[in-house]
Design an enzyme around this catalytic site. Structure first.
Site, PDB file in Angstrom:
ATOM      1  N   TYR A 159      -1.717   2.719   6.038  1.00  0.00           N
ATOM      2  CA  TYR A 159      -2.923   1.921   6.246  1.00  0.00           C
ATOM      3  C   TYR A 159      -4.150   2.786   6.463  1.00  0.00           C
ATOM      4  O   TYR A 159      -5.276   2.355   6.179  1.00  0.00           O
ATOM      5  CB  TYR A 159      -2.709   0.905   7.374  1.00  0.00           C
ATOM      6  CG  TYR A 159      -1.995  -0.306   6.829  1.00  0.00           C
ATOM      7  CD1 TYR A 159      -2.691  -1.293   6.162  1.00  0.00           C
ATOM      8  CD2 TYR A 159      -0.617  -0.399   6.884  1.00  0.00           C
ATOM      9  CE1 TYR A 159      -2.052  -2.373   5.595  1.00  0.00           C
ATOM     10  CE2 TYR A 159       0.045  -1.476   6.315  1.00  0.00           C
ATOM     11  CZ  TYR A 159      -0.682  -2.458   5.671  1.00  0.00           C
ATOM     12  OH  TYR A 159      -0.044  -3.517   5.094  1.00  0.00           O
ATOM     13  N   HIS A 173       0.658  -3.739  12.492  1.00  0.00           N
ATOM     14  CA  HIS A 173       1.538  -3.127  11.489  1.00  0.00           C
ATOM     15  C   HIS A 173       2.559  -2.178  12.114  1.00  0.00           C
ATOM     16  O   HIS A 173       3.288  -1.490  11.403  1.00  0.00           O
ATOM     17  CB  HIS A 173       0.704  -2.380  10.444  1.00  0.00           C
ATOM     18  CG  HIS A 173      -0.097  -3.292   9.570  1.00  0.00           C
ATOM     19  ND1 HIS A 173       0.500  -4.146   8.673  1.00  0.00           N
ATOM     20  CD2 HIS A 173      -1.432  -3.500   9.462  1.00  0.00           C
ATOM     21  CE1 HIS A 173      -0.442  -4.843   8.050  1.00  0.00           C
ATOM     22  NE2 HIS A 173      -1.606  -4.473   8.512  1.00  0.00           N
TER      23      HIS A 173
END
Length: 752
Positions: free
Chosen positions: A281, A434
């Site tokens: 990410y 996440h």
């Protein structure tokens, strides 16, 4: 005649006036032109690029490739369909392709000064203007923040980040009337929808919000709209929101009121540049971080954006590159797709911008050469010139410890590198929405190939047939659960009971990191909150020794608990079983290992009893041999498992694992080694060094303060490794007696 004579001075005067007005208009237009482009590609950059064209090979090659791509798109014509699909569907893919095409066509217009590219951008933008003002929310309702062009505001923001660059490039090509039309009916409403209309998306500290902030800010920079720029930097002001309301993506609105681009720099990045959501990410978020920062640098230099938080944005590029293996693939920490590497376009942006606006690190040029492309802008030119001038040096990856948390006090990630062996040790914070429940987990690599894996995410990104290309339910039921990772699981329950609310409050703590000795690289960390009443201290080392062909891994997991528990310790290997020194039985029918917390997805393929001293397991993968040796007792169980149970849609990989199970244990110690050794040639059909080099692995001392491990090689040589469990500073002096022998040293560990 007299009348005619009187008219001539008047005509002359009018000519002078009109001439002055025309000259004034030219100057005004010239001033306007000097302001655009001004984001990533600047007006001065255009002049410099044009002056160098034909003499900068990597730039010229990139330009030729992009020109061929966009010429083909122009030939196909413009397609702006009515939105209806999830990720991977036709309308989604088309609008996504359009944002790339628009940005590239704008660059070509500036660099090549060819009007056909500007006309193409203008015509497509006008198509979007006509469409957007008619659009309701996207018909797909899964997202917590629906877009209009796309099913989620995130993708709408992607579109605007790229398209703002295209608009910047053709700004002066458009008439004032055309600009007003686009800004009134398309760009301003677009920016409003992803921000004030979608605060649950925009007012967060998260990679989604970073894209939204950058999108609003970049179009604001092009339009000289201070309100949009401030909204991007600081978030939406005076907005009444329920900060405790959880969104569908697993995150929360920022409870302390911080939001906007600057908050998204302050909170997720540690002082070392580690991004708390993990490298996958970070790679995704670095594009909006860096392109908006570059735009701010060029338009609002007084903000000194590249100096913000001690220059963490540029510092983070070095951290991100170090979070990749020998092949450039990012380690799949947290939700991460395997195979994502620094060859992706966002890392071309990161490398180029970091080189130009950073310290001109020549190591970045070697990565740019491997990427074999540059940005068609000011930073791409800087890289191309650096390569042309032969400034390139190798980018050297060494052992590194990256702290986590805004102040670097929320754990971290330690990477040990020794020859071709890489160990990634995760003791970081939760990692936002996440993050996975895997404290003190690790993965192991040899020359870029996974030896002991981290599963990553359960998602088929942008493959519509699999859940619309989005996260699958197995991401929660499997990938995030602790049993999916190489760490200790207590009583078949995930760390923090698999609860984000609990996990996000805690982090592991670094015990020590040592990389000064090329032969012994160590990282050690402690976790006290994953299970109430239980403390885990894990010390991992990569050791180079003359009795071994390659460096081997030593793993010491010390567990202290207030109660007796069952502990499971999985090792996710790849390849085929070669040999064990323990007996096992295979069942007639495959059954799941458990019913929840990820256990329901593991089939039990075999069960065995461990040996009373050492249990050994050897496997074969990619024509290489590996051996796992662990200190065991006769009550330990060993399970062979394989992923795939309770998976009717085949969403999970069928990966194998070896699980060491220890029951009814209170305080316990897991000690193991993994050796990479030998090779096999399918051409000559010969195996070289296919056996382990370890004869015995023994715990010779385990107290509150010290743990000592004796490693005896097949050559009969014995080495002793002692780690300090309490006072582990580099200055600490130690003096202990083991088997009537006195050992003295200064520092965290002893090895001899």
């Amino acid at each position: 005649m007299n009348k005619k004579r009187n008219i001539f001075p008047l005509i002359l005067l009018l000519l002078v006036v009109f001439s002055c007005k025309e000259e004034s208009a030219v100057k005004s237009d010239s001033t306007e032109e000097a302001q655009h482009p001004k984001l990533i590609l600047t007006a001065q950059g255009v002049k410099d690029i044009r002056a160098q064209l034909g003499t900068i090979p990597i730039f010229d090659q990139t330009l030729e490739k992009v020109k061929a791509e966009i010429d083909a798109e122009i030939e196909k014509g413009i397609d702006v369909p009515i939105p209806k699909d999830y990720s991977g569907g036709y309308t989604h893919v088309t609008h996504k392709r359009n944002w790339f095409v628009l940005q590239k066509a704008g660059l070509l217009y500036q660099i090549l000064d060819d009007e056909k590219y500007a006309k193409y951008v203008k015509d497509m933008l006008m198509e979007y203007e006509a469409l957007y003002k008619t659009l309701p929310l996207h018909p797909k309702t899964r997202s917590y923040a629906r877009g209009k062009l796309f099913w989620q505001c995130l993708n709408d923001s992607n579109w605007l980040v790229y398209v703002s660059q295209a608009y910047d490039c053709i700004y002066n090509y458009l008439t004032e009337e055309e600009r007003n039309k686009l800004e009134t009916n398309l760009f301003r409403p677009f920016a409003d929808h992803i921000s004030v209309d979608s605060p649950q998306f925009y007012q967060r500290v998260h990679n989604h919000s970073t894209w939204g902030n950058a999108a609003v800010g970049m179009i604001g920079l092009v339009m000289d709209d201070e309100e949009l720029i401030n909204r991007a930097l600081y978030g939406i002001k005076d907005l009444k929101l329920d900060a405790n309301k959880k969104d569908d993506d697993g995150g929360y609105l920022n409870k302390d009121g911080k939001a906007g681009f600057l908050a998204n720099i302050e909170e997720p990045f540690s002082p070392d540049g580690y991004y708390n959501e993990g490298p996958y990410y970070q790679r995704y978020a670095m594009y909006p971080f860096l392109v908006f920062a570059t735009g701010l640098h060029n338009v609002k230099p007084e903000l000194k954006i590249f100096e913000y938080k001690d220059g963490v944005l540029l510092k983070s590029i070095n951290a991100l590159l170090n979070l990749s293996d020998a092949d450039g693939d990012f380690f799949p920490l947290n939700d991460g797709q395997k195979g994502m590497s620094y060859y992706t376009g966002s890392l071309v942006t990161a490398v180029d911008i970091s080189y130009k606006y950073g310290n001109q690190d020549p190591g970045l040029l070697s990565i740019a050469e491997k990427q074999n492309q540059v940005l068609l802008d000011d930073s791409g030119l800087a890289v191309a010139l650096g390569i042309k001038e032969d400034k390139t040096e190798p980018f050297e990856k060494k052992s590194i410890n990256l702290s986590d948390g805004p102040e670097g006090k929320q754990g971290g990630v330690g990477i040990l590198r020794n020859d071709d062996i890489e160990l990634v040790f995760k003791y970081a914070s939760q990692g936002s929405s996440h993050g996975h429940y895997d404290k003190l987990s690790y993965s192991l690599y040899e020359n870029g190939e996974e030896v002991i894996q981290d599963y990553g995410l359960a998602r088929f990104v942008n493959i519509e047939q699999k859940g619309g290309g989005n996260y699958l339910k197995e991401n929660t039921t499997w990938a995030k659960q602790s049993i999916a990772h190489n760490t200790v699981i207590q009583n078949e329950t995930s760390h923090f009971n698999g609860k984000y609310d609990i996990g996000s409050q805690h982090h592991s703590v670094l015990h020590y990191f040592s990389s000064e000795d090329d032969n012994v690289q160590i990282v050690s960390a402690k976790e006290t909150n994953a299970y109430p009443g239980t403390e885990m201290l894990r010390t991992m080392a990569i050791i180079k020794d003359e009795d071994f062909e390659k460096p081997f891994m030593l793993d010491i997991m010390k567990v202290t608990s207030a109660t007796a528990n069952q502990y499971d310790f999985p090792f996710y290997y790849f390849g085929q079983v070669l040999q064990t020194n323990f007996d096992y039985k295979t069942p007639e029918t495959l059954k799941p290992l458990g019913t929840k917390n990820g256990y329901q997805h593991l089939y039990v393929e075999a069960t065995g009893k461990a040996n009373p001293n050492n249990s050994k397991f050897s496997w074969f993968n990619n024509n290489k041999f590996y051996t796992f040796t662990t200190a065991t007792n006769s009550n330990d169980e060993i399970l062979f498992t394989r992923l795939g149970a309770n998976d009717p849609e085949f969403n999970l990989r069928r990966d194998p694992a070896l699980i060491l199970r220890r029951k009814n244990a209170k305080n316990t110690l897991f000690v193991s080694t993994i050796e990479a050794h030998g090779s096999y040639s399918p051409v000559t059909e010969s195996a070289v060094n296919s056996n382990s080099s370890i004869q015995n692995l023994k715990v010779v001392l385990d107290t509150e303060d010290y743990t000592a491990i004796e490693i005896t090689s097949v050559k009969g040589n014995t080495k002793l490794f002692i780690t300090a469990n309490t006072n582990a500073s580099k200055e600490a002096k130690h003096n202990i007696v083991i088997n009537d022998t006195n050992y003295q040293w200064t520092g965290n560990y002893y090895f001899k």
